[in-house]
Design a protein around this motif. Structure first.
Motif, PDB file in Angstrom:
ATOM      1  N   THR A  59       0.603  -1.064   0.279  1.00 13.26           N
ATOM      2  CA  THR A  59       0.185   0.189   0.083  1.00 13.26           C
ATOM      3  C   THR A  59       1.185   1.519   0.359  1.00 13.26           C
ATOM      4  O   THR A  59       1.562   1.234   1.271  1.00 13.26           O
ATOM      5  CB  THR A  59      -1.410   0.249   1.205  1.00 13.26           C
ATOM      6  OG1 THR A  59      -1.345  -1.240   1.289  1.00 13.26           O
ATOM      7  CG2 THR A  59      -1.997   1.044   1.377  1.00 13.26           C
ATOM      8  N   PRO A  60       1.105   1.998  -1.109  1.00 11.76           N
ATOM      9  CA  PRO A  60       1.793   3.372  -1.193  1.00 11.76           C
ATOM     10  C   PRO A  60       1.323   3.645   0.763  1.00 11.76           C
ATOM     11  O   PRO A  60       0.116   4.684   1.174  1.00 11.76           O
ATOM     12  CB  PRO A  60       0.990   4.803  -2.169  1.00 11.76           C
ATOM     13  CG  PRO A  60      -0.258   3.351  -2.429  1.00 11.76           C
ATOM     14  CD  PRO A  60      -0.576   2.300  -2.250  1.00 11.76           C
ATOM     15  N   ALA A  61       2.091   4.604   1.008  1.00 18.22           N
ATOM     16  CA  ALA A  61       2.730   5.013   2.338  1.00 18.22           C
ATOM     17  C   ALA A  61       2.211   6.447   1.171  1.00 18.22           C
ATOM     18  O   ALA A  61       1.937   7.062   0.526  1.00 18.22           O
ATOM     19  CB  ALA A  61       3.920   5.425   2.719  1.00 18.22           C
ATOM     20  N   ALA A  62       1.784   7.389   2.998  1.00 16.77           N
ATOM     21  CA  ALA A  62       1.118   8.341   2.379  1.00 16.77           C
ATOM     22  C   ALA A  62       1.934   9.303   2.389  1.00 16.77           C
ATOM     23  O   ALA A  62       3.272   9.529   3.156  1.00 16.77           O
ATOM     24  CB  ALA A  62      -0.351   8.697   4.042  1.00 16.77           C
ATOM     25  N   PRO A  63       1.998  10.872   1.743  1.00 15.06           N
ATOM     26  CA  PRO A  63       3.258  11.641   1.977  1.00 15.06           C
ATOM     27  C   PRO A  63       3.220  12.670   3.482  1.00 15.06           C
ATOM     28  O   PRO A  63       2.345  12.547   3.885  1.00 15.06           O
ATOM     29  CB  PRO A  63       2.866  12.694   0.999  1.00 15.06           C
ATOM     30  CG  PRO A  63       1.794  12.392   0.064  1.00 15.06           C
ATOM     31  CD  PRO A  63       1.318  11.041   0.890  1.00 15.06           C
TER      32      PRO A  63
END
Length: 164
Positions: free
Chosen positions: A51-55
């Motif tokens: 899951t892409p990490a939040a910026p």
């Protein structure tokens, strides 16, 4: 091939194909496989995909590295009740960790007192700037990285003092 031999072979081929066609037309319907707990488990490839990490803010990072986080903060303010309030963006960016003393913002109102059709705000990071623009004439918020001005700022024209 001679004519005498060709006709019996053709007849044999025709008979064979008709016989096979008869067999396939009456084939029984396939029986569905029983449903088991193993088939109802989640797909292994879906759960293994990262899951892409939040910026997040990258202290000391470049403007380009911090643009995704800047854009996220701007989008959050835009989704709230203070969409066209320069202070709301400055306060949110400050709360997110950006340096308030490196920010600029334009006025919320025109020189004759009407609500601004758009406002701009910026954060200077090194020799570049994170710049945002919002307002009813813009549509969705716009964020970008631009070169810093030789004057040390980011925005051309009159900006308001950030004294809160």
């Amino acid at each position: 091939m001679t004519r005498a031999l060709g006709r019996p072979l053709a007849a044999l081929a025709l008979a064979g194909s008709l016989g096979l066609a008869g067999c396939t037309a009456e084939a029984p319907a396939p029986v569905p496989a029983p449903t088991t707990a193993a088939t109802s488990q989640p797909d292994a490839t879906a759960s293994s995909a990262p899951t892409p990490a939040a910026p997040t803010l990258i202290p000391g990072g470049s403007a380009a590295q911090n643009l995704p986080f800047f854009a996220q903060v701007v989008s959050q303010v835009w989704a709230g009740p203070d969409q066209v309030s320069g202070r709301a963006y400055v306060d949110a960016l400050t709360a997110a960790g950006f340096d308030k003393s490196a920010m600029q913002v334009t006025a919320d109102n025109s020189t004759i007192g009407n609500a601004a059709e758009s406002i701009e705000f910026a954060v200077r990071l090194g020799d570049q700037c994170l710049v945002g623009q919002v307002g009813p004439s813009i549509g969705d918020p716009v964020t970008t990285v631009l070169p810093g001005l030789s004057s040390g700022g980011c925005l051309i024209g009159q900006t308001r003092t950030i004294d809160w």
